[in-house]
Design a protein around this motif. Structure first.
Motif, PDB file in Angstrom:
ATOM      1  N   SER A   1      -3.371  -6.306   7.212  1.00  0.00           N
ATOM      2  CA  SER A   1      -4.036  -5.657   6.074  1.00  0.00           C
ATOM      3  C   SER A   1      -3.604  -4.205   5.933  1.00  0.00           C
ATOM      4  O   SER A   1      -3.393  -3.713   4.810  1.00  0.00           O
ATOM      5  CB  SER A   1      -5.553  -5.732   6.244  1.00  0.00           C
ATOM      6  N   LEU A   2      -3.485  -3.496   7.058  1.00  0.00           N
ATOM      7  CA  LEU A   2      -3.012  -2.106   7.004  1.00  0.00           C
ATOM      8  C   LEU A   2      -1.611  -2.033   6.427  1.00  0.00           C
ATOM      9  O   LEU A   2      -1.325  -1.196   5.553  1.00  0.00           O
ATOM     10  CB  LEU A   2      -3.031  -1.501   8.401  1.00  0.00           C
ATOM     11  N   ALA A   3      -0.740  -2.922   6.912  1.00  0.00           N
ATOM     12  CA  ALA A   3       0.639  -2.908   6.410  1.00  0.00           C
ATOM     13  C   ALA A   3       0.680  -3.210   4.919  1.00  0.00           C
ATOM     14  O   ALA A   3       1.334  -2.494   4.138  1.00  0.00           O
ATOM     15  CB  ALA A   3       1.477  -3.922   7.190  1.00  0.00           C
ATOM     16  N   LEU A   4      -0.014  -4.261   4.495  1.00  0.00           N
ATOM     17  CA  LEU A   4      -0.022  -4.623   3.074  1.00  0.00           C
ATOM     18  C   LEU A   4      -0.655  -3.531   2.218  1.00  0.00           C
ATOM     19  O   LEU A   4      -0.134  -3.174   1.166  1.00  0.00           O
ATOM     20  CB  LEU A   4      -0.768  -5.947   2.881  1.00  0.00           C
ATOM     21  N   GLY A   5      -1.802  -3.006   2.669  1.00  0.00           N
ATOM     22  CA  GLY A   5      -2.498  -1.993   1.881  1.00  0.00           C
ATOM     23  C   GLY A   5      -1.711  -0.710   1.741  1.00  0.00           C
ATOM     24  O   GLY A   5      -1.628  -0.128   0.652  1.00  0.00           O
TER      25      GLY A   5
ATOM     26  N   ARG B   1       4.060   2.195  -2.527  1.00  0.00           N
ATOM     27  CA  ARG B   1       5.194   1.769  -3.348  1.00  0.00           C
ATOM     28  C   ARG B   1       4.806   1.538  -4.805  1.00  0.00           C
ATOM     29  O   ARG B   1       5.500   1.962  -5.716  1.00  0.00           O
ATOM     30  CB  ARG B   1       5.776   0.479  -2.763  1.00  0.00           C
ATOM     31  N   GLY B   2       3.694   0.796  -5.008  1.00  0.00           N
ATOM     32  CA  GLY B   2       3.272   0.480  -6.366  1.00  0.00           C
ATOM     33  C   GLY B   2       4.252  -0.478  -7.039  1.00  0.00           C
ATOM     34  O   GLY B   2       5.119  -1.078  -6.409  1.00  0.00           O
ATOM     35  N   GLY B   3       4.124  -0.618  -8.356  1.00  0.00           N
ATOM     36  CA  GLY B   3       5.056  -1.412  -9.142  1.00  0.00           C
ATOM     37  C   GLY B   3       5.107  -2.859  -8.722  1.00  0.00           C
ATOM     38  O   GLY B   3       4.087  -3.504  -8.440  1.00  0.00           O
ATOM     39  N   VAL B   4       6.331  -3.400  -8.641  1.00  0.00           N
ATOM     40  CA  VAL B   4       6.544  -4.815  -8.331  1.00  0.00           C
ATOM     41  C   VAL B   4       6.058  -5.139  -6.921  1.00  0.00           C
ATOM     42  O   VAL B   4       5.447  -6.178  -6.685  1.00  0.00           O
ATOM     43  CB  VAL B   4       8.042  -5.164  -8.476  1.00  0.00           C
ATOM     44  N   VAL B   5       6.318  -4.232  -5.973  1.00  0.00           N
ATOM     45  CA  VAL B   5       5.890  -4.464  -4.592  1.00  0.00           C
ATOM     46  C   VAL B   5       4.383  -4.625  -4.512  1.00  0.00           C
ATOM     47  O   VAL B   5       3.865  -5.525  -3.832  1.00  0.00           O
ATOM     48  CB  VAL B   5       6.351  -3.302  -3.691  1.00  0.00           C
ATOM     49  N   ASP B   6       3.672  -3.778  -5.240  1.00  0.00           N
ATOM     50  CA  ASP B   6       2.211  -3.844  -5.257  1.00  0.00           C
ATOM     51  C   ASP B   6       1.734  -5.175  -5.805  1.00  0.00           C
ATOM     52  O   ASP B   6       0.859  -5.831  -5.240  1.00  0.00           O
ATOM     53  CB  ASP B   6       1.664  -2.685  -6.095  1.00  0.00           C
ATOM     54  N   ARG B   7       2.323  -5.596  -6.905  1.00  0.00           N
ATOM     55  CA  ARG B   7       1.890  -6.859  -7.531  1.00  0.00           C
ATOM     56  C   ARG B   7       2.210  -8.060  -6.640  1.00  0.00           C
ATOM     57  O   ARG B   7       1.409  -8.999  -6.540  1.00  0.00           O
ATOM     58  CB  ARG B   7       2.564  -7.014  -8.900  1.00  0.00           C
ATOM     59  N   VAL B   8       3.364  -8.029  -5.993  1.00  0.00           N
ATOM     60  CA  VAL B   8       3.737  -9.134  -5.111  1.00  0.00           C
ATOM     61  C   VAL B   8       2.779  -9.229  -3.927  1.00  0.00           C
ATOM     62  O   VAL B   8       2.291 -10.307  -3.579  1.00  0.00           O
ATOM     63  CB  VAL B   8       5.189  -8.973  -4.618  1.00  0.00           C
ATOM     64  N   LEU B   9       2.482  -8.094  -3.315  1.00  0.00           N
ATOM     65  CA  LEU B   9       1.586  -8.082  -2.174  1.00  0.00           C
ATOM     66  C   LEU B   9       0.171  -8.506  -2.562  1.00  0.00           C
ATOM     67  O   LEU B   9      -0.502  -9.211  -1.806  1.00  0.00           O
ATOM     68  CB  LEU B   9       1.567  -6.701  -1.536  1.00  0.00           C
ATOM     69  N   GLN B  10      -0.295  -8.077  -3.731  1.00  0.00           N
ATOM     70  CA  GLN B  10      -1.607  -8.506  -4.189  1.00  0.00           C
ATOM     71  C   GLN B  10      -1.632 -10.013  -4.443  1.00  0.00           C
ATOM     72  O   GLN B  10      -2.641 -10.673  -4.174  1.00  0.00           O
ATOM     73  CB  GLN B  10      -1.986  -7.740  -5.454  1.00  0.00           C
ATOM     74  N   SER B  11      -0.548 -10.553  -4.966  1.00  0.00           N
ATOM     75  CA  SER B  11      -0.483 -12.003  -5.207  1.00  0.00           C
ATOM     76  C   SER B  11      -0.532 -12.774  -3.897  1.00  0.00           C
ATOM     77  O   SER B  11      -1.232 -13.779  -3.773  1.00  0.00           O
ATOM     78  CB  SER B  11       0.808 -12.345  -5.966  1.00  0.00           C
ATOM     79  N   ILE B  12       0.199 -12.272  -2.881  1.00  0.00           N
ATOM     80  CA  ILE B  12       0.176 -12.920  -1.571  1.00  0.00           C
ATOM     81  C   ILE B  12      -1.234 -12.877  -0.981  1.00  0.00           C
ATOM     82  O   ILE B  12      -1.729 -13.859  -0.434  1.00  0.00           O
ATOM     83  CB  ILE B  12       1.176 -12.228  -0.621  1.00  0.00           C
ATOM     84  N   GLY B  13      -1.885 -11.729  -1.118  1.00  0.00           N
ATOM     85  CA  GLY B  13      -3.246 -11.596  -0.609  1.00  0.00           C
ATOM     86  C   GLY B  13      -4.211 -12.528  -1.305  1.00  0.00           C
ATOM     87  O   GLY B  13      -5.084 -13.132  -0.667  1.00  0.00           O
TER      88      GLY B  13
ATOM     89  N   LEU C   1      -6.763   3.959  -0.795  1.00  0.00           N
ATOM     90  CA  LEU C   1      -5.593   4.830  -0.678  1.00  0.00           C
ATOM     91  C   LEU C   1      -5.101   5.297  -2.042  1.00  0.00           C
ATOM     92  O   LEU C   1      -4.706   6.466  -2.204  1.00  0.00           O
ATOM     93  CB  LEU C   1      -4.468   4.091   0.056  1.00  0.00           C
ATOM     94  N   VAL C   2      -5.103   4.416  -3.013  1.00  0.00           N
ATOM     95  CA  VAL C   2      -4.694   4.811  -4.372  1.00  0.00           C
ATOM     96  C   VAL C   2      -5.594   5.918  -4.894  1.00  0.00           C
ATOM     97  O   VAL C   2      -5.128   6.904  -5.491  1.00  0.00           O
ATOM     98  CB  VAL C   2      -4.705   3.587  -5.309  1.00  0.00           C
ATOM     99  N   ASP C   3      -6.896   5.786  -4.672  1.00  0.00           N
ATOM    100  CA  ASP C   3      -7.823   6.837  -5.105  1.00  0.00           C
ATOM    101  C   ASP C   3      -7.557   8.146  -4.374  1.00  0.00           C
ATOM    102  O   ASP C   3      -7.561   9.228  -4.981  1.00  0.00           O
ATOM    103  CB  ASP C   3      -9.270   6.393  -4.855  1.00  0.00           C
ATOM    104  N   GLU C   4      -7.330   8.081  -3.068  1.00  0.00           N
ATOM    105  CA  GLU C   4      -7.098   9.297  -2.285  1.00  0.00           C
ATOM    106  C   GLU C   4      -5.790   9.972  -2.678  1.00  0.00           C
ATOM    107  O   GLU C   4      -5.713  11.205  -2.744  1.00  0.00           O
ATOM    108  CB  GLU C   4      -7.073   8.969  -0.787  1.00  0.00           C
ATOM    109  N   LEU C   5      -4.751   9.171  -2.933  1.00  0.00           N
ATOM    110  CA  LEU C   5      -3.446   9.742  -3.277  1.00  0.00           C
ATOM    111  C   LEU C   5      -3.462  10.437  -4.634  1.00  0.00           C
ATOM    112  O   LEU C   5      -2.535  11.189  -4.946  1.00  0.00           O
ATOM    113  CB  LEU C   5      -2.374   8.644  -3.256  1.00  0.00           C
TER     114      LEU C   5
END
Length: 312
Positions: A113-117, A123-135, A203-207
């Motif tokens: 979860s730490l690695a994916l989150g 990274r955002g973008g495509v990487v974010d969407r792919v990881l969310q789909s896997i989750g 993390l998105v909120d903090e960044l």
């Protein structure tokens, strides 16, 4: 910090009293023919009366309850109605099996979860969407099908690990890990999606905060900003989800132990429920609530350490 911990401790004690009281009165109060259920329908009235007197079931319900409370405070949870095994020894011999599986599952959940989150937030973008789909897929995938698939592939086809059974860690660490790795992975899969999503969102909120832009303007590296500053401030909500994940994984172990034929706490709890073994059921309830209270207390302490505002 001390008043904060005392409030949490008192609330935990209240929860333990309320839950165990409800279970006691709902089981013993709703089961007037406990001795009959133990002896079976062919037992005579005299045999039922003798067993009721032997077990103390002929006394008033509140008197039985306060006796149980007094014994529990002295560490005596009684004996099983069906096996005459002390509940203390029965639970203590089975908890290591469940704890082994749950701890490994939690380690897998936190690491993945730490690695994916972190990757999804950074990274955002495509990487974010792919990881969310896997989750999301891991969250909705049926656990039973996953367990059967893992057993078929790794235990039957590849023969890397045993399909069923448990080996104590003291006997052989390697065989211990092999006996719990499949059920641990099965338990972890469902929890990864929720924890990863919480870490990513926090993390998105903090960044996006002003202090992150200030750190960047001062030349602080992105890994240092992410791991040293943003991740610590985003850990509070993730810890709350983590405590819920522990409760969920611990509860799900009841079914996973049946699938993998593990002689653990969950299997014992299920057998006690099916048989109507009320002392065992009460002991299981007490230990479960204690574990939940302890985990929540640890999480509250960590929350107070990370964010002093929580103590208020």
């Amino acid at each position: 910090m001390i008043p904060f911990l005392l409030r949490r401790l008192v609330s935990g004690i209240i929860v333990i009293i309320v839950v165990t009281s409800l279970v006691f009165f709902l089981t013993y109060g709703a089961s007037p023919d406990i001795a009959r259920n133990i002896l079976g329908p062919s037992a005579s009235h005299a045999q039922v009366a003798i067993l009721n007197e032997k077990l103390g079931l002929d006394r008033p319900l509140f008197e039985q309850y306060f006796d149980w409370i007094a014994n529990a405070l002295h560490g005596d949870l009684g004996v099983s109605y069906f096996t005459s095994e002390p509940i203390n020894s029965a639970i203590s011999s089975r908890l290591p099996v469940t704890f082994s599986m749950v701890i490994v599952a939690l380690l897998i959940t936190v690491a993945v979860s730490l690695a994916l989150g972190i990757v999804a937030a950074a990274r955002g973008g495509v990487v974010d969407r792919v990881l969310q789909s896997i989750g999301t897929i891991s969250y909705v995938f049926p656990v039973i099908i996953l367990a059967i698939g893992l057993v078929y592939l790794f235990a039957i086809v590849l023969r890397w690990v045993p399909a069923i059974g448990f080996v104590p860690i003291a006997q052989s660490p390697g065989r211990w890990l092999a006996s719990i790795i499949l059920p641990s992975i099965t338990l972890a899969i469902g929890g990864i999606a929720g924890l990863a999503a919480q870490i990513r969102g926090s993390l998105v909120d903090e960044l996006g905060m002003d202090y992150i832009r200030t750190l960047r303007s001062r030349g602080v590296s992105e890994p240092a900003i992410l791991c040293k500053h943003a991740l610590r401030n985003a850990a509070g909500p993730a810890l709350t989800v983590f405590s819920l994940q522990f409760i969920g994984i611990f509860g799900a172990s009841l079914f996973i132990e049946r699938i993998f034929a593990l002689p653990g706490y969950g299997a014992y709890a299920m057998n006690a429920t099916v048989q109507g073994d009320l002392p065992a059921l009460l002991g299981v309830t007490l230990v479960s609530v204690l574990l939940v209270v302890i985990v929540n207390l640890i999480v509250d302490i960590a929350q107070g350490w990370l964010n002093p505002k929580v103590r208020l």
